[in-house]
Design a protein around this motif. Sequence first.
Motif, PDB file in Angstrom:
ATOM      1  N   ALA A   1       0.285  -3.638   8.849  1.00 42.75           N
ATOM      2  CA  ALA A   1       0.504  -4.959   8.258  1.00 42.75           C
ATOM      3  C   ALA A   1       1.998  -5.315   8.063  1.00 42.75           C
ATOM      4  CB  ALA A   1       0.053  -4.627   6.742  1.00 42.75           C
ATOM      5  N   ALA A   2       2.837  -4.283   8.092  1.00 41.28           N
ATOM      6  CA  ALA A   2       4.278  -4.893   8.143  1.00 41.28           C
ATOM      7  C   ALA A   2       4.636  -5.052   9.554  1.00 41.28           C
ATOM      8  CB  ALA A   2       5.149  -3.387   7.740  1.00 41.28           C
TER       9      ALA A   2
ATOM     10  N   THR B   1       8.979   3.696   8.988  1.00 39.29           N
ATOM     11  CA  THR B   1       9.808   2.606   8.155  1.00 39.29           C
ATOM     12  C   THR B   1       9.071   1.637   8.011  1.00 39.29           C
ATOM     13  OG1 THR B   1      10.499   2.102  10.573  1.00 39.29           O
ATOM     14  CG2 THR B   1      12.192   3.646   9.408  1.00 39.29           C
ATOM     15  N   GLN B   2       8.169   1.279   8.830  1.00 35.69           N
ATOM     16  CA  GLN B   2       7.242  -0.045   8.527  1.00 35.69           C
ATOM     17  C   GLN B   2       6.664   0.187   7.356  1.00 35.69           C
ATOM     18  OE1 GLN B   2       4.957  -0.225  12.266  1.00 35.69           O
ATOM     19  NE2 GLN B   2       6.431  -1.767  12.985  1.00 35.69           N
ATOM     20  N   VAL B   3       5.984   1.526   6.822  1.00 40.90           N
ATOM     21  CA  VAL B   3       5.327   1.705   5.563  1.00 40.90           C
ATOM     22  C   VAL B   3       6.466   1.284   4.501  1.00 40.90           C
ATOM     23  CG1 VAL B   3       4.425   3.520   3.957  1.00 40.90           C
ATOM     24  CG2 VAL B   3       3.833   3.348   6.277  1.00 40.90           C
ATOM     25  N   ALA B   4       7.757   1.765   4.629  1.00 47.32           N
ATOM     26  CA  ALA B   4       8.684   1.413   3.626  1.00 47.32           C
ATOM     27  C   ALA B   4       8.910  -0.121   3.495  1.00 47.32           C
ATOM     28  CB  ALA B   4       9.901   2.337   3.781  1.00 47.32           C
TER      29      ALA B   4
ATOM     30  N   ILE C   1      -2.375  -7.454   4.747  1.00 49.04           N
ATOM     31  CA  ILE C   1      -2.080  -9.066   5.084  1.00 49.04           C
ATOM     32  C   ILE C   1      -2.569  -9.837   4.553  1.00 49.04           C
ATOM     33  CG2 ILE C   1      -2.427 -10.398   7.179  1.00 49.04           C
ATOM     34  CD1 ILE C   1      -2.244  -8.050   9.024  1.00 49.04           C
ATOM     35  N   ALA C   2      -4.050  -9.707   3.966  1.00 49.58           N
ATOM     36  CA  ALA C   2      -4.679 -10.915   3.081  1.00 49.58           C
ATOM     37  C   ALA C   2      -3.922 -11.126   1.804  1.00 49.58           C
ATOM     38  CB  ALA C   2      -6.144 -10.243   2.851  1.00 49.58           C
ATOM     39  N   VAL C   3      -3.340 -10.123   1.325  1.00 48.64           N
ATOM     40  CA  VAL C   3      -2.774 -10.196  -0.046  1.00 48.64           C
ATOM     41  C   VAL C   3      -1.691 -11.337   0.058  1.00 48.64           C
ATOM     42  CG1 VAL C   3      -1.093  -9.024  -1.634  1.00 48.64           C
ATOM     43  CG2 VAL C   3      -3.430  -7.905  -1.077  1.00 48.64           C
ATOM     44  N   LEU C   4      -0.994 -11.225   0.963  1.00 51.33           N
ATOM     45  CA  LEU C   4       0.199 -12.245   1.174  1.00 51.33           C
ATOM     46  C   LEU C   4      -0.265 -13.519   1.850  1.00 51.33           C
ATOM     47  CD1 LEU C   4       2.587  -9.772   1.451  1.00 51.33           C
ATOM     48  CD2 LEU C   4       3.595 -11.449   2.831  1.00 51.33           C
ATOM     49  N   TYR C   5      -1.089 -13.402   2.534  1.00 52.76           N
ATOM     50  CA  TYR C   5      -1.692 -14.831   3.290  1.00 52.76           C
ATOM     51  C   TYR C   5      -2.379 -15.600   2.260  1.00 52.76           C
ATOM     52  CZ  TYR C   5      -0.202 -13.821   8.108  1.00 52.76           C
ATOM     53  OH  TYR C   5       0.302 -13.442   9.171  1.00 52.76           O
ATOM     54  N   ILE C   6      -3.022 -15.191   1.439  1.00 55.21           N
ATOM     55  CA  ILE C   6      -3.816 -15.856   0.430  1.00 55.21           C
ATOM     56  C   ILE C   6      -2.938 -16.448  -0.640  1.00 55.21           C
ATOM     57  CG2 ILE C   6      -5.998 -14.959   0.585  1.00 55.21           C
ATOM     58  CD1 ILE C   6      -5.452 -13.431  -1.963  1.00 55.21           C
ATOM     59  N   CYS C   7      -1.545 -15.994  -0.754  1.00 53.20           N
ATOM     60  CA  CYS C   7      -0.537 -16.491  -1.630  1.00 53.20           C
ATOM     61  C   CYS C   7       0.349 -17.670  -0.928  1.00 53.20           C
ATOM     62  CB  CYS C   7       0.259 -15.487  -2.158  1.00 53.20           C
ATOM     63  SG  CYS C   7      -0.728 -14.390  -3.583  1.00 53.20           S
TER      64      CYS C   7
END
Lengths: 689, 81
Positions: free
Chosen positions: A86-87, A213-216, A422-428
């Motif tokens: 996702a990151a 680092t991507q998880v962070a 990803i969806a959490v961000l995209y719907i906002c």
Amino acid sequence: MLSQARYRRGLHRNFAIYVAACGLVIAGMMALERMGMPHQWIALFFLLAPVVAFATIGIYCRTSNATDYYVAGRAVPAPYNGIAIAADWLSVASFLGLTGILYASGYSGLAYLVGWTGGFCLIAMYVAPFLRKAGQYTIPDFLGYRYGSHWPRIVGLAVCVLCCFVYVVAQIYGVGLIVARLTGMSIEIGVFLGLGGVLVCSFLGGMRGVTWTQVAQYVILLIAFMLPVVLLSVQQTGVPVPQVAAAMQLPKLSALEVRLSHDEREQQVRSVFAAQAQRYAVMLEDVDTTLAEERSAALRHLEATLASGGSMEDIRAAKRALAAVPVDSEAARKAWTRARDDSVLRSQPLAGLPTQAPANGTSLIEDEPSSDGARNTTLNFVALILCLMAGTAGMPHVLSRFYTTPSVREARWSVVWALAGIAVLYICAPILAVLLRWEVLNGVVGLPMAQLPQWIADWSNLDPTLVSVTDVNGDQILQLAELKINPDILVLATPEIGGMPFVVTCLVAAGGLSAALSTADGLLLTIANALTHDLFFARAKVQVRASRRVAASKIVVLVVAFFAAYVATLQLAEILALVTAAFSIAAATIFPALVLGVYWKGSEKWGASAGMSAGLAVTLYYLLSSHPVLRELRGLPVGGGLWWGIQANAAGVFGLPVAVAVNVFVSLIFAHRARAETLVDELRRPEPR
Amino acid sequence: MQLALRRHWRKHSALVALLTLAWAAVSFMPPLLAVAVPPWLESRRVMWFIAEVAPVLFLVIAWAYAHFADKLDAEYGEDSR
């Protein structure tokens, strides 16, 4: 089994500690701001702290082991692999560009949202489990394995490098933009500073370092995106749920847009821009003569000012006017064409912005203007969705993440976790576009020029192409058409537009930085690994020690990074334009080769190579002949060269069927099923528990 | 064993075909509806479906694939040893 469970428990504990620490740090910095901590220190903290955190993880994960370096030891559990994906996915284009394009292009921008999420379904069903089953190191590696030949590997390598390089240039440019905003330095210096941040994460640890680092980075970019959206929702409506807030604001926004469209002063400003557009059109009819006249007029004005003993200010203004005259006919044509197109856009209702809340019965897609003058049609909308979905399912830096899980099962569930993240961000993102539109139209337009909010001056001083204000009708009041905002800066400017604490401004910048760093890391590593592993070592007649291979990959990371940073400073195109080109290439080459390789035993090496080559050729041809930026570079008029009105950002939709057809046709001619039968059966074999 | 593998692949292909249909419906029907809306359906609602509901439905499709493909692997996985 026991150590696996203990390992996962340790991961969950460390992750929870990290998330809690992020929350505490943000709350702490807000308290310090209220206590009077200088803004420069806050900005410096949010610039350095994330990079130090990521560098610490990168150094902790350093390795010379090939499996750790290329595929993170195949030990990343599904939830964390999903978060890392996702990151990796949520690049500058998603974090900054998506909201911007929804603000500026209206509902036609939803094609990006659908395309970039729906593509993960294709990854889940058609690609991810089989990649993991094959257990290779890179995507060209898989092509070489499946087709039993170096030719698909080499063609795949060329395509991967091209695709990822175009994408990474956009990310590094985004890093430069954000660093410049935080430090006040120029974008060029910001690019190379940001490059340092990219390299500390990827250089030492390879995929292992990049994964963690991507998880962070995901945690930071999630908080950085969601916090301003929630605060803006509360500010405008008192409701913390963004979707509810947007539903409440839409009717008010619709009424405001109608009022502004019919406002007398707005119409007056629009007619000024219409006259300007007409003037530029006349100038463009005979560029050479007009240029000579402009230059001599500016020179005469300067001479007259000097002769009459004008003030230093008048002399400087006259010199600036002379310097502003284009140097030659080519530069004049480009500058006046851009000015004419800008004036045409601003002469339209709402300054060319499509309405966010139209009345029923209107075609939401087909009425919206597009940046290259082509009409937005439903066909174009659907084509773009298809292109972005296939491109998503062919993106090398995302697909190579599925090699890092312990099993095929975990690879499948990684897709679910990634899509959730990803969806959490995209719907906002559409919500934020609506709320920002309300802030600008209701809170800024109509203000006296002397009372404009500080963020307009700050961004304009950083770079006048990002935000500019011109009082064309001289009434000292800001009309909508007099304000120009680059859509790419909207998310970064959200806290300032909403009057939020400075900590939130810096947090959003840190989130954007995390988004850019995470994607740039993944892309650089994909390019470097493909170049070293697939170009040299997989074909080498002599076995090279793993530590030497890893060292070579690290050197290539450095070289590619610096070259990409140099290209990024040239600012050849907007972020989204570069990213969609990368998607078109991936959609027309890698995606069909992978899917046919798994689902059709008849696909063989010459078919795959020819298919990828043909798909690439058609896509590049269409991009060169129809993309507005590339047409302008070639001196052609913008807006031409389209097939069935489909815009250049969906070029892959033409390459994809060509790639499939050529793959099938050539494979049928050179049929060699025997080897493929066994190999494909092995890829399809169910995984025992 | 070969028979079991073939049966597994057929069931897997049927699952993928079904979910691909669902994916296509979620992806392409709303934009076509946005142009040719029936009187009872507002085009604004279609666009909000695309913006807010479609990503969630894609997540459901991906979850469904992972869940049912895992079940198929559990059913046929031992036969493939």
